[in-house]
Design a protein around this motif. Structure first.
Motif, PDB file in Angstrom:
ATOM      1  N   LEU A  23       0.836  -1.204   0.000  1.00  0.00           N
ATOM      2  CA  LEU A  23       0.000   0.000   0.000  1.00  0.00           C
ATOM      3  C   LEU A  23       0.879   1.266   0.000  1.00  0.00           C
ATOM      4  O   LEU A  23       1.915   1.306   0.669  1.00  0.00           O
ATOM      5  CB  LEU A  23      -0.889  -0.032   1.242  1.00  0.00           C
ATOM      6  N   ILE A  24       0.432   2.276  -0.758  1.00  0.00           N
ATOM      7  CA  ILE A  24       1.205   3.523  -0.843  1.00  0.00           C
ATOM      8  C   ILE A  24       0.641   4.509   0.194  1.00  0.00           C
ATOM      9  O   ILE A  24      -0.495   4.986   0.055  1.00  0.00           O
ATOM     10  CB  ILE A  24       1.105   4.127  -2.255  1.00  0.00           C
ATOM     11  N   PRO A  25       1.415   4.809   1.244  1.00  0.00           N
ATOM     12  CA  PRO A  25       0.878   5.661   2.324  1.00  0.00           C
ATOM     13  C   PRO A  25       0.333   7.008   1.821  1.00  0.00           C
ATOM     14  O   PRO A  25      -0.709   7.475   2.305  1.00  0.00           O
ATOM     15  CB  PRO A  25       2.072   5.851   3.260  1.00  0.00           C
ATOM     16  N   ALA A  26       1.023   7.628   0.846  1.00  0.00           N
ATOM     17  CA  ALA A  26       0.557   8.945   0.371  1.00  0.00           C
ATOM     18  C   ALA A  26      -0.844   8.838  -0.238  1.00  0.00           C
ATOM     19  O   ALA A  26      -1.657   9.766  -0.127  1.00  0.00           O
ATOM     20  CB  ALA A  26       1.540   9.495  -0.657  1.00  0.00           C
ATOM     21  N   LYS A  27      -1.147   7.707  -0.848  1.00  0.00           N
ATOM     22  CA  LYS A  27      -2.484   7.509  -1.446  1.00  0.00           C
ATOM     23  C   LYS A  27      -3.523   7.305  -0.345  1.00  0.00           C
ATOM     24  O   LYS A  27      -4.690   7.682  -0.510  1.00  0.00           O
ATOM     25  CB  LYS A  27      -2.482   6.285  -2.371  1.00  0.00           C
ATOM     26  N   LEU A  28      -3.099   6.703   0.743  1.00  0.00           N
ATOM     27  CA  LEU A  28      -4.018   6.535   1.885  1.00  0.00           C
ATOM     28  C   LEU A  28      -4.380   7.910   2.449  1.00  0.00           C
ATOM     29  O   LEU A  28      -5.554   8.227   2.657  1.00  0.00           O
ATOM     30  CB  LEU A  28      -3.347   5.667   2.965  1.00  0.00           C
ATOM     31  N   GLU A  29      -3.340   8.721   2.648  1.00  0.00           N
ATOM     32  CA  GLU A  29      -3.549  10.074   3.168  1.00  0.00           C
ATOM     33  C   GLU A  29      -4.509  10.838   2.246  1.00  0.00           C
ATOM     34  O   GLU A  29      -5.449  11.496   2.703  1.00  0.00           O
ATOM     35  CB  GLU A  29      -2.185  10.779   3.280  1.00  0.00           C
ATOM     36  N   LYS A  30      -4.288  10.695   0.954  1.00  0.00           N
ATOM     37  CA  LYS A  30      -5.107  11.408  -0.029  1.00  0.00           C
ATOM     38  C   LYS A  30      -6.571  10.947   0.028  1.00  0.00           C
ATOM     39  O   LYS A  30      -7.498  11.768  -0.019  1.00  0.00           O
ATOM     40  CB  LYS A  30      -4.537  11.123  -1.435  1.00  0.00           C
ATOM     41  N   ALA A  31      -6.761   9.648   0.169  1.00  0.00           N
ATOM     42  CA  ALA A  31      -8.127   9.102   0.219  1.00  0.00           C
ATOM     43  C   ALA A  31      -8.854   9.606   1.472  1.00  0.00           C
ATOM     44  O   ALA A  31     -10.049   9.936   1.423  1.00  0.00           O
ATOM     45  CB  ALA A  31      -8.076   7.571   0.205  1.00  0.00           C
ATOM     46  N   GLY A  55       1.912 -12.208  -0.427  1.00  0.00           N
ATOM     47  CA  GLY A  55       2.583 -12.136   0.871  1.00  0.00           C
ATOM     48  C   GLY A  55       3.164 -10.759   1.160  1.00  0.00           C
ATOM     49  O   GLY A  55       3.928 -10.587   2.111  1.00  0.00           O
ATOM     50  N   ALA A  56       2.818  -9.759   0.342  1.00  0.00           N
ATOM     51  CA  ALA A  56       3.358  -8.403   0.557  1.00  0.00           C
ATOM     52  C   ALA A  56       2.932  -7.882   1.936  1.00  0.00           C
ATOM     53  O   ALA A  56       1.816  -8.138   2.391  1.00  0.00           O
ATOM     54  CB  ALA A  56       2.852  -7.466  -0.533  1.00  0.00           C
ATOM     55  N   ILE A  57       3.853  -7.161   2.553  1.00  0.00           N
ATOM     56  CA  ILE A  57       3.577  -6.583   3.879  1.00  0.00           C
ATOM     57  C   ILE A  57       3.546  -5.065   3.720  1.00  0.00           C
ATOM     58  O   ILE A  57       4.515  -4.459   3.262  1.00  0.00           O
ATOM     59  CB  ILE A  57       4.677  -6.994   4.882  1.00  0.00           C
ATOM     60  N   ASP A  58       2.437  -4.470   4.074  1.00  0.00           N
ATOM     61  CA  ASP A  58       2.301  -3.015   3.914  1.00  0.00           C
ATOM     62  C   ASP A  58       3.278  -2.270   4.827  1.00  0.00           C
ATOM     63  O   ASP A  58       3.697  -2.807   5.854  1.00  0.00           O
ATOM     64  CB  ASP A  58       0.859  -2.597   4.246  1.00  0.00           C
ATOM     65  N   PRO A  59       3.617  -1.018   4.459  1.00  0.00           N
ATOM     66  CA  PRO A  59       4.517  -0.227   5.315  1.00  0.00           C
ATOM     67  C   PRO A  59       3.785   0.213   6.589  1.00  0.00           C
ATOM     68  O   PRO A  59       3.187   1.302   6.652  1.00  0.00           O
ATOM     69  CB  PRO A  59       4.892   0.966   4.426  1.00  0.00           C
ATOM     70  N   LEU A  60       3.812  -0.651   7.584  1.00  0.00           N
ATOM     71  CA  LEU A  60       2.963  -0.468   8.763  1.00  0.00           C
ATOM     72  C   LEU A  60       3.298   0.782   9.592  1.00  0.00           C
ATOM     73  O   LEU A  60       2.375   1.472  10.049  1.00  0.00           O
ATOM     74  CB  LEU A  60       2.991  -1.726   9.639  1.00  0.00           C
ATOM     75  N   PRO A  61       4.576   1.143   9.788  1.00  0.00           N
ATOM     76  CA  PRO A  61       4.841   2.340  10.600  1.00  0.00           C
ATOM     77  C   PRO A  61       4.228   3.604   9.985  1.00  0.00           C
ATOM     78  O   PRO A  61       3.600   4.403  10.684  1.00  0.00           O
ATOM     79  CB  PRO A  61       6.374   2.430  10.638  1.00  0.00           C
ATOM     80  N   GLU A  62       4.364   3.752   8.663  1.00  0.00           N
ATOM     81  CA  GLU A  62       3.817   4.946   7.996  1.00  0.00           C
ATOM     82  C   GLU A  62       2.289   4.928   8.050  1.00  0.00           C
ATOM     83  O   GLU A  62       1.652   5.966   8.282  1.00  0.00           O
ATOM     84  CB  GLU A  62       4.255   5.002   6.520  1.00  0.00           C
ATOM     85  N   ILE A  63       1.712   3.760   7.866  1.00  0.00           N
ATOM     86  CA  ILE A  63       0.248   3.659   7.888  1.00  0.00           C
ATOM     87  C   ILE A  63      -0.263   3.953   9.300  1.00  0.00           C
ATOM     88  O   ILE A  63      -1.263   4.667   9.481  1.00  0.00           O
ATOM     89  CB  ILE A  63      -0.193   2.252   7.411  1.00  0.00           C
ATOM     90  N   ALA A  64       0.437   3.434  10.299  1.00  0.00           N
ATOM     91  CA  ALA A  64       0.021   3.662  11.695  1.00  0.00           C
ATOM     92  C   ALA A  64       0.074   5.155  12.026  1.00  0.00           C
ATOM     93  O   ALA A  64      -0.790   5.681  12.736  1.00  0.00           O
ATOM     94  CB  ALA A  64       0.922   2.873  12.639  1.00  0.00           C
ATOM     95  N   ASP A  65       1.089   5.819  11.493  1.00  0.00           N
ATOM     96  CA  ASP A  65       1.242   7.268  11.695  1.00  0.00           C
ATOM     97  C   ASP A  65       0.022   8.014  11.162  1.00  0.00           C
ATOM     98  O   ASP A  65      -0.543   8.890  11.829  1.00  0.00           O
ATOM     99  CB  ASP A  65       2.459   7.705  10.876  1.00  0.00           C
ATOM    100  N   ILE A  66      -0.367   7.653   9.947  1.00  0.00           N
ATOM    101  CA  ILE A  66      -1.513   8.319   9.308  1.00  0.00           C
ATOM    102  C   ILE A  66      -2.788   8.020  10.097  1.00  0.00           C
ATOM    103  O   ILE A  66      -3.602   8.906  10.377  1.00  0.00           O
ATOM    104  CB  ILE A  66      -1.646   7.859   7.833  1.00  0.00           C
ATOM    105  N   ALA A  67      -2.947   6.746  10.487  1.00  0.00           N
ATOM    106  CA  ALA A  67      -4.148   6.362  11.242  1.00  0.00           C
ATOM    107  C   ALA A  67      -4.217   7.157  12.541  1.00  0.00           C
ATOM    108  O   ALA A  67      -5.284   7.663  12.927  1.00  0.00           O
ATOM    109  CB  ALA A  67      -4.129   4.861  11.520  1.00  0.00           C
ATOM    110  N   ARG A  68      -3.079   7.286  13.207  1.00  0.00           N
ATOM    111  CA  ARG A  68      -3.060   8.004  14.487  1.00  0.00           C
ATOM    112  C   ARG A  68      -3.415   9.481  14.277  1.00  0.00           C
ATOM    113  O   ARG A  68      -4.230  10.043  15.006  1.00  0.00           O
ATOM    114  CB  ARG A  68      -1.684   7.863  15.146  1.00  0.00           C
ATOM    115  N   GLN A  69      -2.814  10.079  13.244  1.00  0.00           N
ATOM    116  CA  GLN A  69      -3.083  11.511  12.999  1.00  0.00           C
ATOM    117  C   GLN A  69      -4.561  11.774  12.755  1.00  0.00           C
ATOM    118  O   GLN A  69      -5.082  12.824  13.121  1.00  0.00           O
ATOM    119  CB  GLN A  69      -2.314  11.981  11.774  1.00  0.00           C
TER     120      GLN A  69
END
Ligand SMILES: Cc1ncc(COP(=O)(O)O)c(C=O)c1O
Length: 292
Positions: A23-31, A55-69
């Motif tokens: 998953l691309i974190p910047a696209k998550l932020e945009k959505a 078996g891809a693993i999403d960039p969890l630290p960046e995603i968690a950051d966005i979720a928290r914000q």
């Protein structure tokens, strides 16, 4: 899940992944921004720690950051892959930031079906959501072990003792045995991935991150994706009929893929080394059948 929960499929946003299938974190932020701007209230982010296909693993630290914000619940689907964190913790940085994680011990902890598992960071959140039990089933004990009731923290009420087999096998074999076998499964997948990548007739369709290997057999060039899809789909049918090797199938960016997923403690190098010859035999048999 969104359909079952009544949230509605139309309120699900599928966030694009990059070339590495993460998953691309910047696209998550945009959505999230776009939904907020249109008056919608995002509520949760679901990330993957081991997608079904690759078996891809999403960039969890960046995603968690966005979720928290944005004050969003972060669920991580680790049903297939996250149990590999006991063998390869470095791959799963950020997993500890999730609000909830789903795991399937019936996949990569080698349990018989079914044994699913949901971990919460804050168990009281689960109790607030699920504890609507009638008086007849209320636990009378406040002891954390004696008074614990699964049905106060999840949807099911009557349920069998799924945890027993898991507990017993962990106690009997010890966590190290599981760690070693998961590591071995990953090595076998890497071995198969390398064999596929080095073989002129095969194409690896995704990086081997955990124990899933997605690939396809190529026919004489140039062949369109459509032809290759038909060719590989026929190979798979023949391969399964031959009964020596079992592969599943998936589609990776529109390409029909043969998918080997190694999650068995008995799988050996010899098993994995038989995959390519078997696929070639299935391809050859198919070729023979199509000859006049
Ligand atoms: C990544 C992932 N999530 C969820 C599921 C669904 O799990 P279950 O069948 O235990 O509900 C699977 C496999 O079936 C999976 O591989």
């Amino acid at each position: 899940s969104v359909a079952l929960l009544g949230i509605g499929r139309e309120n699900l946003r599928i966030v694009p992944a990059g070339r590495d299938f993460r998953l691309i974190p910047a696209k998550l932020e945009k959505a999230i921004q776009a939904d907020k701007a249109s008056g919608k209230t995002p509520m949760a982010v679901v990330a993957s720690a081991g997608t079904v296909n690759t078996g891809a693993i999403d960039p969890l630290p960046e995603i968690a950051d966005i979720a928290r914000q944005h004050n969003l619940w972060l669920h991580v689907d680790g049903a297939y892959g996250a149990l590999a964190a006991i063998a390869a913790p470095d791959k799963f940085a950020g997993l500890e930031l999730a609000d909830s994680i789903s795991l399937d011990p019936h996949k990569w902890l080698f349990q018989s079906l079914d044994c699913g598992c949901l971990l919460y960071r804050d168990a009281s959140a689960a109790q607030r959501a699920f504890s609507h039990t009638g008086d007849y089933a209320k636990s009378l004990s406040s002891d954390p072990i004696e008074g614990f009731a699964f049905f106060e923290e999840s949807i099911e009420l009557s349920r069998r003792f799924r945890a027993l087999k898991l507990w017993l096998s962990l106690r009997f074999h010890g966590i190290r045995a599981f760690r070693d076998v998961i590591r071995k499964n990953m090595e076998l997948a890497t071995r198969l991935g390398a064999a596929v990548a080095n073989h002129p007739e095969f194409e690896l369709l995704a990086p081997v991150e955990l124990s899933a290997v997605c690939f396809r057999h190529r026919v004489g060039e140039p062949a369109t994706d459509e032809e290759l899809n038909r060719h590989n789909s026929a190979i798979l049918k023949r391969l399964v009929e031959r009964g020596r090797v079992y592969l599943s199938n998936t589609t990776v960016r529109g390409k029909f893929a043969l998918r080997a997923c190694i999650v068995n403690h008995r799988t050996t190098e010899a098993d994995v080394d038989s995959v390519i010859p078997e696929v070639l035999a299935a391809a050859g048999a198919r070729h023979d059948q199509t000859q006049p």
